[in-house]
Design a protein around this motif. Structure first.
Motif, PDB file in Angstrom:
ATOM      1  N   HIS A  33     -16.543  28.839  42.152  1.00 43.52           N
ATOM      2  CA  HIS A  33     -15.867  27.881  41.888  1.00 43.52           C
ATOM      3  C   HIS A  33     -14.551  28.095  41.071  1.00 43.52           C
ATOM      4  O   HIS A  33     -14.076  28.812  40.568  1.00 43.52           O
ATOM      5  CB  HIS A  33     -16.632  27.152  40.768  1.00 43.52           C
ATOM      6  CG  HIS A  33     -18.037  26.866  41.116  1.00 43.52           C
ATOM      7  ND1 HIS A  33     -19.167  27.801  40.988  1.00 43.52           N
ATOM      8  CD2 HIS A  33     -18.797  25.678  41.519  1.00 43.52           C
ATOM      9  CE1 HIS A  33     -20.428  27.470  41.408  1.00 43.52           C
ATOM     10  NE2 HIS A  33     -20.176  25.907  41.738  1.00 43.52           N
TER      11      HIS A  33
ATOM     12  N   ALA B 181     -22.936  23.053  31.765  1.00 45.98           N
ATOM     13  CA  ALA B 181     -22.767  21.735  31.893  1.00 45.98           C
ATOM     14  C   ALA B 181     -21.559  21.272  30.633  1.00 45.98           C
ATOM     15  O   ALA B 181     -21.647  21.679  29.652  1.00 45.98           O
ATOM     16  CB  ALA B 181     -23.987  20.706  31.618  1.00 45.98           C
ATOM     17  N   SER B 182     -20.592  20.320  30.818  1.00 48.07           N
ATOM     18  CA  SER B 182     -19.687  20.205  29.840  1.00 48.07           C
ATOM     19  C   SER B 182     -20.311  19.218  28.797  1.00 48.07           C
ATOM     20  O   SER B 182     -19.691  19.497  27.668  1.00 48.07           O
ATOM     21  CB  SER B 182     -18.380  19.394  30.345  1.00 48.07           C
ATOM     22  OG  SER B 182     -18.899  18.331  30.866  1.00 48.07           O
TER      23      SER B 182
ATOM     24  N   GLU C 162     -16.385  17.545  39.570  1.00 46.04           N
ATOM     25  CA  GLU C 162     -17.436  17.651  38.513  1.00 46.04           C
ATOM     26  C   GLU C 162     -16.609  18.311  36.987  1.00 46.04           C
ATOM     27  O   GLU C 162     -16.069  19.410  37.195  1.00 46.04           O
ATOM     28  CB  GLU C 162     -18.766  18.340  38.882  1.00 46.04           C
ATOM     29  CG  GLU C 162     -19.773  18.264  37.757  1.00 46.04           C
ATOM     30  CD  GLU C 162     -20.979  19.311  38.268  1.00 46.04           C
ATOM     31  OE1 GLU C 162     -21.678  19.350  37.376  1.00 46.04           O
ATOM     32  OE2 GLU C 162     -21.434  19.313  39.627  1.00 46.04           O
ATOM     33  N   HIS C 163     -16.611  17.794  36.100  1.00 44.46           N
ATOM     34  CA  HIS C 163     -16.406  18.407  34.910  1.00 44.46           C
ATOM     35  C   HIS C 163     -17.369  19.327  34.209  1.00 44.46           C
ATOM     36  O   HIS C 163     -18.883  18.999  34.339  1.00 44.46           O
ATOM     37  CB  HIS C 163     -16.260  17.385  33.707  1.00 44.46           C
ATOM     38  CG  HIS C 163     -15.406  16.273  34.076  1.00 44.46           C
ATOM     39  ND1 HIS C 163     -13.922  16.505  33.946  1.00 44.46           N
ATOM     40  CD2 HIS C 163     -15.121  14.986  34.481  1.00 44.46           C
ATOM     41  CE1 HIS C 163     -12.912  15.506  34.377  1.00 44.46           C
ATOM     42  NE2 HIS C 163     -13.955  14.615  34.665  1.00 44.46           N
ATOM     43  N   VAL C 164     -16.812  20.483  33.996  1.00 43.42           N
ATOM     44  CA  VAL C 164     -17.994  21.542  33.905  1.00 43.42           C
ATOM     45  C   VAL C 164     -17.451  22.246  32.498  1.00 43.42           C
ATOM     46  O   VAL C 164     -16.144  22.191  31.960  1.00 43.42           O
ATOM     47  CB  VAL C 164     -18.175  22.581  35.072  1.00 43.42           C
ATOM     48  CG1 VAL C 164     -18.626  22.202  36.093  1.00 43.42           C
ATOM     49  CG2 VAL C 164     -16.737  23.433  35.324  1.00 43.42           C
TER      50      VAL C 164
ATOM     51  N   ALA D  56     -21.750  23.760  41.602  1.00 46.90           N
ATOM     52  CA  ALA D  56     -21.219  22.343  41.220  1.00 46.90           C
ATOM     53  C   ALA D  56     -20.332  21.792  42.002  1.00 46.90           C
ATOM     54  O   ALA D  56     -19.892  22.470  43.198  1.00 46.90           O
ATOM     55  CB  ALA D  56     -20.361  22.911  40.056  1.00 46.90           C
ATOM     56  N   GLU D  57     -20.248  20.489  42.187  1.00 50.61           N
ATOM     57  CA  GLU D  57     -19.432  19.633  42.967  1.00 50.61           C
ATOM     58  C   GLU D  57     -18.189  19.330  42.767  1.00 50.61           C
ATOM     59  O   GLU D  57     -17.716  19.774  41.536  1.00 50.61           O
ATOM     60  CB  GLU D  57     -20.152  18.223  42.978  1.00 50.61           C
ATOM     61  CG  GLU D  57     -21.509  18.061  43.399  1.00 50.61           C
ATOM     62  CD  GLU D  57     -21.586  18.654  44.994  1.00 50.61           C
ATOM     63  OE1 GLU D  57     -20.881  18.553  45.845  1.00 50.61           O
ATOM     64  OE2 GLU D  57     -22.748  19.482  45.334  1.00 50.61           O
ATOM     65  N   ARG D  58     -17.152  19.527  43.704  1.00 49.98           N
ATOM     66  CA  ARG D  58     -15.833  19.143  43.504  1.00 49.98           C
ATOM     67  C   ARG D  58     -15.591  17.825  42.737  1.00 49.98           C
ATOM     68  O   ARG D  58     -16.276  16.933  42.733  1.00 49.98           O
ATOM     69  CB  ARG D  58     -15.136  19.071  44.690  1.00 49.98           C
ATOM     70  CG  ARG D  58     -14.801  20.078  45.582  1.00 49.98           C
ATOM     71  CD  ARG D  58     -14.191  20.005  46.798  1.00 49.98           C
ATOM     72  NE  ARG D  58     -13.933  21.389  47.626  1.00 49.98           N
ATOM     73  CZ  ARG D  58     -14.101  21.330  48.883  1.00 49.98           C
ATOM     74  NH1 ARG D  58     -14.331  20.000  49.712  1.00 49.98           N
ATOM     75  NH2 ARG D  58     -14.025  22.306  49.483  1.00 49.98           N
TER      76      ARG D  58
ATOM     77  N   THR E 235     -12.522  21.314  35.473  1.00 47.56           N
ATOM     78  CA  THR E 235     -12.845  20.441  36.573  1.00 47.56           C
ATOM     79  C   THR E 235     -12.810  21.144  37.372  1.00 47.56           C
ATOM     80  O   THR E 235     -12.025  21.887  38.092  1.00 47.56           O
ATOM     81  CB  THR E 235     -11.918  19.077  36.906  1.00 47.56           C
ATOM     82  OG1 THR E 235     -11.861  18.498  35.624  1.00 47.56           O
ATOM     83  CG2 THR E 235     -12.331  18.429  38.055  1.00 47.56           C
TER      84      THR E 235
END
Length: 99
Positions: free
Chosen positions: A35, A11-12, A57-59, A53-55, A22
């Motif tokens: 990803h 998580a970012s 989403e900031h990671v 993770a979802e498209r 992203t």
């Protein structure tokens, strides 16, 4: 060089990441998810993870030092460790103009 197993998706907002980006795309690859991460100013990189993770989403990406390897930039640095030289490489001469 960073080995694919040397990068972990996180998580970012966790504060434990080295690089943030992203998620541009994600695909299931049998044992987990691959990803495509857009890192501003650096383009895309691929990161494998057990969780999806979802498209958009900031990671964060955490680098494992055991999976990161430094190589010299060229033959002039081959006799010395890469970390011994901090001088920038000399600029290349401009190419001649053609008509």
């Amino acid at each position: 060089m960073v080995r694919p197993t040397g990068v972990e998706l996180c998580a970012s907002h966790a504060g434990e990441h080295h690089i943030a980006g992203t998620v541009a795309d994600v695909a299931f690859r049998g044992r987990g998810y691959e990803h495509a991460i857009d890192i501003p100013g650096h383009g895309l990189t691929s990161v494998f993870s057990d969780t999806r993770a979802e498209r958009g989403e900031h990671v964060g990406l955490r680098l494992d030092p055991r999976g990161c390897h430094l190589f010299s930039a060229g033959p002039e640095g081959a006799a010395r460790p890469a970390s011994a030289s901090r001088q920038p490489a000399p600029a290349a001469a401009p190419a001649p103009a053609t008509s």
